[in-house]
Design a protein around this motif. Structure first.
Motif, PDB file in Angstrom:
ATOM      1  N   VAL B 153      -6.141   4.996  11.785  1.00 27.98           N
ATOM      2  CA  VAL B 153      -6.527   6.353  12.200  1.00 27.98           C
ATOM      3  C   VAL B 153      -6.171   6.598  13.658  1.00 27.98           C
ATOM      4  CG1 VAL B 153      -8.420   8.024  12.363  1.00 27.98           C
ATOM      5  CG2 VAL B 153      -8.385   6.389  10.500  1.00 27.98           C
ATOM      6  N   LEU B 154      -6.287   5.555  14.482  1.00 33.56           N
ATOM      7  CA  LEU B 154      -5.937   5.729  15.896  1.00 33.56           C
ATOM      8  C   LEU B 154      -4.445   5.986  16.071  1.00 33.56           C
ATOM      9  CD1 LEU B 154      -8.137   3.268  17.978  1.00 33.56           C
ATOM     10  CD2 LEU B 154      -8.198   5.770  17.913  1.00 33.56           C
ATOM     11  N   ILE B 155      -3.628   5.338  15.256  1.00 29.04           N
ATOM     12  CA  ILE B 155      -2.185   5.586  15.327  1.00 29.04           C
ATOM     13  C   ILE B 155      -1.922   7.068  15.014  1.00 29.04           C
ATOM     14  CG2 ILE B 155       0.047   5.099  14.220  1.00 29.04           C
ATOM     15  CD1 ILE B 155      -0.941   2.154  13.963  1.00 29.04           C
ATOM     16  N   LEU B 156      -2.604   7.536  13.981  1.00 25.74           N
ATOM     17  CA  LEU B 156      -2.492   8.947  13.611  1.00 25.74           C
ATOM     18  C   LEU B 156      -2.989   9.845  14.751  1.00 25.74           C
ATOM     19  CD1 LEU B 156      -1.971  10.860  11.073  1.00 25.74           C
ATOM     20  CD2 LEU B 156      -4.457  10.813  10.794  1.00 25.74           C
ATOM     21  N   HIS B 157      -4.145   9.482  15.293  1.00 27.94           N
ATOM     22  CA  HIS B 157      -4.804  10.274  16.348  1.00 27.94           C
ATOM     23  C   HIS B 157      -3.931  10.378  17.592  1.00 27.94           C
ATOM     24  CE1 HIS B 157      -8.238  11.900  18.588  1.00 27.94           C
ATOM     25  NE2 HIS B 157      -8.108  10.943  19.514  1.00 27.94           N
ATOM     26  N   ILE B 158      -3.442   9.246  18.036  1.00 25.51           N
ATOM     27  CA  ILE B 158      -2.636   9.229  19.254  1.00 25.51           C
ATOM     28  C   ILE B 158      -1.285   9.907  18.991  1.00 25.51           C
ATOM     29  CG2 ILE B 158      -1.512   7.725  20.953  1.00 25.51           C
ATOM     30  CD1 ILE B 158      -3.898   5.725  20.326  1.00 25.51           C
ATOM     31  N   GLY B 159      -0.749   9.651  17.785  1.00 26.05           N
ATOM     32  CA  GLY B 159       0.506  10.303  17.393  1.00 26.05           C
ATOM     33  C   GLY B 159       0.352  11.818  17.412  1.00 26.05           C
ATOM     34  N   ALA B 160      -0.748  12.310  16.879  1.00 27.66           N
ATOM     35  CA  ALA B 160      -0.990  13.755  16.836  1.00 27.66           C
ATOM     36  C   ALA B 160      -1.130  14.315  18.246  1.00 27.66           C
ATOM     37  CB  ALA B 160      -2.247  14.050  16.016  1.00 27.66           C
ATOM     38  N   ALA B 161      -1.840  13.565  19.104  1.00 19.71           N
ATOM     39  CA  ALA B 161      -2.016  14.021  20.492  1.00 19.71           C
ATOM     40  C   ALA B 161      -0.668  14.120  21.185  1.00 19.71           C
ATOM     41  CB  ALA B 161      -2.935  13.054  21.246  1.00 19.71           C
ATOM     42  N   LEU B 162       0.162  13.115  20.970  1.00 21.11           N
ATOM     43  CA  LEU B 162       1.493  13.125  21.588  1.00 21.11           C
ATOM     44  C   LEU B 162       2.351  14.250  21.018  1.00 21.11           C
ATOM     45  CD1 LEU B 162       2.275   9.287  21.794  1.00 21.11           C
ATOM     46  CD2 LEU B 162       1.662  10.842  23.658  1.00 21.11           C
ATOM     47  N   ARG B 163       2.191  14.483  19.726  1.00 22.35           N
ATOM     48  CA  ARG B 163       2.977  15.536  19.084  1.00 22.35           C
ATOM     49  C   ARG B 163       2.608  16.902  19.691  1.00 22.35           C
ATOM     50  NH1 ARG B 163       1.588  18.253  14.407  1.00 22.35           N
ATOM     51  NH2 ARG B 163       3.293  19.494  13.509  1.00 22.35           N
ATOM     52  N   HIS B 164       1.302  17.121  19.863  1.00 21.80           N
ATOM     53  CA  HIS B 164       0.850  18.377  20.491  1.00 21.80           C
ATOM     54  C   HIS B 164       1.430  18.509  21.892  1.00 21.80           C
ATOM     55  CE1 HIS B 164      -2.095  20.336  17.864  1.00 21.80           C
ATOM     56  NE2 HIS B 164      -2.387  19.109  17.413  1.00 21.80           N
ATOM     57  N   HIS B 165       1.421  17.411  22.601  1.00 19.72           N
ATOM     58  CA  HIS B 165       1.818  17.461  24.001  1.00 19.72           C
ATOM     59  C   HIS B 165       3.325  17.563  24.171  1.00 19.72           C
ATOM     60  CE1 HIS B 165       0.902  17.114  28.209  1.00 19.72           C
ATOM     61  NE2 HIS B 165       1.787  16.144  28.363  1.00 19.72           N
ATOM     62  N   LEU B 166       4.051  16.723  23.430  1.00 17.48           N
ATOM     63  CA  LEU B 166       5.494  16.631  23.660  1.00 17.48           C
ATOM     64  C   LEU B 166       6.304  17.604  22.804  1.00 17.48           C
ATOM     65  CD1 LEU B 166       5.753  12.729  23.839  1.00 17.48           C
ATOM     66  CD2 LEU B 166       5.618  14.349  25.753  1.00 17.48           C
ATOM     67  N   LEU B 167       5.922  17.725  21.540  1.00 16.59           N
ATOM     68  CA  LEU B 167       6.723  18.590  20.666  1.00 16.59           C
ATOM     69  C   LEU B 167       6.226  20.031  20.677  1.00 16.59           C
ATOM     70  CD1 LEU B 167       7.290  16.182  17.629  1.00 16.59           C
ATOM     71  CD2 LEU B 167       8.826  16.683  19.543  1.00 16.59           C
ATOM     72  N   MET B 168       4.906  20.171  20.407  1.00 20.31           N
ATOM     73  CA  MET B 168       4.365  21.535  20.346  1.00 20.31           C
ATOM     74  C   MET B 168       4.103  22.085  21.743  1.00 20.31           C
ATOM     75  SD  MET B 168       1.984  20.511  17.176  1.00 20.31           S
ATOM     76  CE  MET B 168       0.998  21.957  16.923  1.00 20.31           C
ATOM     77  N   GLN B 169       3.996  21.182  22.693  1.00 14.64           N
ATOM     78  CA  GLN B 169       3.776  21.534  24.098  1.00 14.64           C
ATOM     79  C   GLN B 169       2.623  22.517  24.281  1.00 14.64           C
ATOM     80  OE1 GLN B 169       7.630  22.509  25.810  1.00 14.64           O
ATOM     81  NE2 GLN B 169       8.143  20.355  25.791  1.00 14.64           N
ATOM     82  N   ASP B 170       1.534  22.263  23.544  1.00  7.86           N
ATOM     83  CA  ASP B 170       0.358  23.125  23.744  1.00  7.86           C
ATOM     84  C   ASP B 170      -0.629  22.445  24.691  1.00  7.86           C
ATOM     85  OD1 ASP B 170      -1.042  21.255  22.265  1.00  7.86           O
ATOM     86  OD2 ASP B 170      -1.011  22.410  20.403  1.00  7.86           O
ATOM     87  N   ASN B 171      -1.796  22.995  24.763  1.00  5.72           N
ATOM     88  CA  ASN B 171      -2.786  22.597  25.752  1.00  5.72           C
ATOM     89  C   ASN B 171      -3.694  21.443  25.309  1.00  5.72           C
ATOM     90  OD1 ASN B 171      -3.492  23.173  28.350  1.00  5.72           O
ATOM     91  ND2 ASN B 171      -5.099  24.658  27.796  1.00  5.72           N
ATOM     92  N   THR B 172      -3.526  20.963  24.072  1.00  7.76           N
ATOM     93  CA  THR B 172      -4.471  19.994  23.484  1.00  7.76           C
ATOM     94  C   THR B 172      -4.754  18.809  24.403  1.00  7.76           C
ATOM     95  OG1 THR B 172      -3.705  20.621  21.295  1.00  7.76           O
ATOM     96  CG2 THR B 172      -4.932  18.565  21.465  1.00  7.76           C
ATOM     97  N   MET B 173      -3.688  18.173  24.851  1.00  7.65           N
ATOM     98  CA  MET B 173      -3.843  16.977  25.670  1.00  7.65           C
ATOM     99  C   MET B 173      -4.396  17.322  27.054  1.00  7.65           C
ATOM    100  SD  MET B 173      -3.164  13.719  25.230  1.00  7.65           S
ATOM    101  CE  MET B 173      -1.849  12.523  25.312  1.00  7.65           C
ATOM    102  N   ARG B 174      -3.851  18.378  27.613  1.00  9.20           N
ATOM    103  CA  ARG B 174      -4.268  18.747  28.970  1.00  9.20           C
ATOM    104  C   ARG B 174      -5.759  19.077  29.048  1.00  9.20           C
ATOM    105  NH1 ARG B 174       1.010  20.511  29.815  1.00  9.20           N
ATOM    106  NH2 ARG B 174       0.651  22.245  28.400  1.00  9.20           N
ATOM    107  N   ARG B 175      -6.255  19.713  28.006  1.00  9.80           N
ATOM    108  CA  ARG B 175      -7.655  20.124  28.093  1.00  9.80           C
ATOM    109  C   ARG B 175      -8.622  18.953  27.865  1.00  9.80           C
ATOM    110  NH1 ARG B 175      -8.698  23.778  22.633  1.00  9.80           N
ATOM    111  NH2 ARG B 175      -8.837  22.007  21.204  1.00  9.80           N
TER     112      ARG B 175
END
Ligand code: HEM
Ligand code: HEM
Lengths: 201, 178
Positions: B153-175
């Motif tokens: 689940v952590l692989i999924l979780h961290i992968g999703a966070a990176l995807r938001h940040h790097l690919l989707m470039q939204d605010n998820t990680m920053r916030r």
């Protein structure tokens, strides 16, 4: 004259016999020393080493206590033998460990013994057995305090508690010798039910 | 940045709890494997004092976190699709569940193994169950399976966070960061 003398003499003899038999009644009947043997099913011998100051409770499954009291019911002899290999700390990993050479070294020293012929009692009737404890080839003087109570069922109960220094017997050597994690003081306590062994006349 | 969460931002308490927990978990997993691999020795016992102490700390942080979460709001998900929202929610609750199951199963292992626990060499933790060899095996199995699920689940979780940040470039990680 002869007759008179005879009568007096026989009277005296009777008197002597009578007095003697009366005296006999006053003397208590003869008693014997009693030996007691532990009932293993009903008895417990516990020990608790400490880990970071907290107890790890365990017990010895196999042991025997023989206790002898003299005519007056005073303690005369106490002998305890413990099968060290029956030690159980409730965890197979620990049980394997304590059987090893650094701890009990059961292959070389399968049995522990306590034997005692010297006793004192305090005002509360508590008995102190000043004897010798033999574990792992070491013999040390140890005092075992216990209470002794006769039950109406004819059994007796022996209860006590003491602390032993495991380092006196080199139990837990090398990296365990410091007592930092596994404390040096080990609590030992027992609740033993004993039955009288009929004196063989 | 306030202490409270808003519909847009994580408050600092949630952030601190998230990252502190994350840090401990990243220590905890290798520490658990390492401690278990050692032969019975003072070192092993010390490693397990760390493992158990940190693990129970995770549990304490979890309780605070959940209470805080129930009392306040949380930022809205920035995921586009409903399916993604659903997956991320499921993953978050699974993580919360594991942060409870791991410490409790660990506590059961120790108690069933008749080993007392002293957290950080200071606070004794009472036994939760009596000595019981078969319960110990079951709890250890549960602990182990939970570790495997946690890693997945952590692989999924961290992968999703990176995807938001790097690919989707939204605010998820920053916030979630400071
Ligand atoms: C490098 C590692 C990690 C990163 C980059 C990361 C990133 C994030 C981010 C960005 C969020 C916010 C999600 C949102 O706002 O919708 C989040 C939430 C969350 N994280 Fe992590 N995280 C990491 C490690 C962990 C670990 C180790 C755990 C616990 C085992 C964890 C548990 C959670 C949980 C439960 C939430 C949801 C919070 C809630 O909705 O109440 N995270 N994480
Ligand atoms: C966040 C919490 C925790 C994590 C991530 C975690 C992780 C791990 C890992 C990776 C292992 C080695 C692999 C395995 O056997 O599963 C392990 C073993 C172990 N953990 Fe934990 N653990 C946590 C909490 C706890 C707690 C709170 C305790 C005790 C109070 C504990 C007690 C143990 C024990 C006794 C083992 C050895 C298992 C065995 O003998 O099979 N753990 N843990």
């Amino acid at each position: 004259m002869v007759l008179i003398r005879y009568l007096i003499a026989s009277f005296r003899v009777k008197q002597i016999i009578c007095t003697a038999s009366l005296l006999c009644l006053l003397i208590p009947p003869p008693t014997w020393a009693t030996s007691w043997r532990s009932d293993i099913q009903a008895s417990q011998l516990n020990f608790a080493p400490s880990y970071e100051g907290l107890p790890i409770n365990g017990d010895f499954k196999e042991f025997a206590v023989i206790y002898t009291t003299d005519q007056e019911g005073e303690p005369e002899d106490l002998s305890v033998s413990v099968l060290v290999a029956s030690a159980d700390l409730g965890n197979s990993e620990l049980n394997t460990e304590i059987r090893a050479a650094k701890w009990f070294n059961i292959t070389a020293f399968p049995e522990a013994k306590f034997s005692c012929q010297e006793f004192t009692t305090d005002n509360n009737g508590k008995v102190f057995a000043h004897g010798e404890l033999q574990i792992k080839g070491y013999k040390k003087p140890v005092t075992v305090p216990f209470s002794w109570r006769l039950l109406t069922t004819g059994e007796a109960v022996m209860r006590g508690e003491l602390m032993l220094a495991r380092n006196s017997f080199s139990i837990g050597s090398d990296e365990w010798a410091s007592g930092d994690q596994i404390g040096l003081a080990v609590k030992v306590w027992f609740d033993v039910v004993l039955n009288p062994i009929n004196p063989s006349l | 940045m306030g202490i409270k969460n808003t519909s847009q931002q994580w408050g600092w308490l949630s952030k601190v709890l998230h990252w502190l927990t994350a840090l401990i978990i990243f220590l905890q997993i290798p520490l658990g494997f390492y401690a278990e691999s050692l032969r019975l020795s003072p070192l092993k016992m010390d490693m397990f004092v760390w493992h158990k102490s940190l693990g129970m700390l995770v549990f304490l942080l979890l309780v605070i976190r959940l209470l805080w979460r129930i009392k306040g709001t949380i930022p809205q998900s920035l995921s586009a699709s409903g399916a993604q929202k659903c997956i991320s929610q499921a993953a978050h609750w699974l993580l919360y569940g594991l942060m409870a199951v791991l410490p409790i199963s660990g506590w059961i292992i120790s108690s069933a193994a008749n080993i007392p626990i002293k957290l950080f060499w200071l606070i004794p933790l009472p036994a939760i169950v009596g000595p019981d060899e078969s319960l110990k095996s079951v709890a250890a199995e549960l602990h182990h399976i939970s570790v495997l699920v946690l890693v997945a689940v952590l692989i999924l979780h961290i992968g999703a966070a990176l995807r938001h940040h790097l690919l989707m470039q939204d605010n998820t990680m920053r916030r979630m960061w400071f």
